[in-house]
Design an enzyme around this catalytic site. Sequence first.
Site, PDB file in Angstrom:
ATOM      1  N   ASP A  33      47.575  49.299  37.255  1.00  0.00           N
ATOM      2  CA  ASP A  33      48.717  48.988  37.989  1.00  0.00           C
ATOM      3  C   ASP A  33      48.816  49.637  39.207  1.00  0.00           C
ATOM      4  OD1 ASP A  33      50.997  47.655  38.636  1.00  0.00           O
ATOM      5  OD2 ASP A  33      52.137  49.058  36.967  1.00  0.00           O
ATOM      6  N   GLU A  93      47.044  43.037  38.176  1.00  0.00           N
ATOM      7  CA  GLU A  93      48.060  42.176  38.334  1.00  0.00           C
ATOM      8  C   GLU A  93      47.772  41.183  39.748  1.00  0.00           C
ATOM      9  OE1 GLU A  93      51.964  43.133  38.904  1.00  0.00           O
ATOM     10  OE2 GLU A  93      52.398  43.774  36.994  1.00  0.00           O
ATOM     11  N   ASP A 165      54.213  52.752  33.609  1.00  0.00           N
ATOM     12  CA  ASP A 165      52.953  52.492  34.754  1.00  0.00           C
ATOM     13  C   ASP A 165      51.631  52.461  33.709  1.00  0.00           C
ATOM     14  OD1 ASP A 165      54.277  52.871  36.862  1.00  0.00           O
ATOM     15  OD2 ASP A 165      53.587  55.130  36.953  1.00  0.00           O
TER      16      ASP A 165
END
Lengths: 191, 191
Positions: A33, A93, A165
């Site tokens: 991420d 993502e 996170d």
Amino acid sequence: MSERVNGRGKRAAAPAIEPTRLRAAAEIILGIDPSLRGTGYGVIRIGKSTPTALAHGTIGCPAAWPTTRCLAHIARSLRDLLKQYHPQACAVEGLFFAQNLRTAIVMGEARGAALAAIAETGIEIFEIAPRKVKQAIVGYGAAQKLAVAKMVQRMLQLSEPLPPDAADALALALAHAQSQSRYRLTGTKPI
Amino acid sequence: MSERVNGRGKRAAAPAIEPTRLRAAAEIILGIDPSLRGTGYGVIRIGKSTPTALAHGTIGCPAAWPTTRCLAHIARSLRDLLKQYHPQACAVEGLFFAQNLRTAIVMGEARGAALAAIAETGIEIFEIAPRKVKQAIVGYGAAQKLAVAKMVQRMLQLSEPLPPDAADALALALAHAQSQSRYRLTGTKPI
């Protein structure tokens, strides 16, 4: 101005996984991420029964560091992780949120530094829309972040609550693992 | 929606070069203009009289390549250039143009891959606003791209017209060289 952005634009509407990718599932998966000041990462191993977390955490860069030092640190830290755990696939993502053009560029910079370092090692990188991650982990696409983090903790049988996170990164890795199964082929696409 | 974006936000208003940076001018400077499909680069050597171009060109990535392959190619190609020419400083655009959030992220990704690769080698990276580059090369900040390219060609005594990406990159390197002179300290800032 807030807007949902698709990192890959129109291509996100393409069929999930290309036929050539339908081979044996990766055993070790890295989820990331990326973010300039705190890049979440999570490494999981897929077992016959339950998946296990090999590592998770945040690549932190203090606010005092100039941008380029952060980018170098993100690239170097991820390269170290790859050397240590040898994942066969990486999940990131696909759709993400940016408040304005400046944040979009900063997010893009962190993402570019991370993806370049990983892609250079030849590992396949897949992107997954946040909604698909939530669907895969909690069962519905509008789940709250905390609900996802708790379910990730339970799925990986971790005793401690996860920092946000790291939870996001592990969720990505788990969602990708699930999408690799023969029976759930939607949601991730190679980028 | 079009908007000028400042990659570093408010910090761009800060004083040009920090006092600690006021040391001997770099002799070899790399200018880069990162872009996913065509990253322009230019390497110049600053002489006592006129600067000379050591290398210039475009790191091209075909449209058929997935994003991550392009990012890896940009990082690897720049690393090769650094090994070959050993620049002491790198100059990159500070203010740039993005049409929407998606292009901002893609531009950010290319920039992140490039800057991480360069920053990892320990080279100082400076950003310069496009207006400052035009001012430094042509004499006024609203100059057209072609005018800048022609002046770059003349300054470096090149016989062939320059492709736009390479011209932009060489212009950045020349503008940074100029800003390093004791008497022209405005325009570039370390990032």
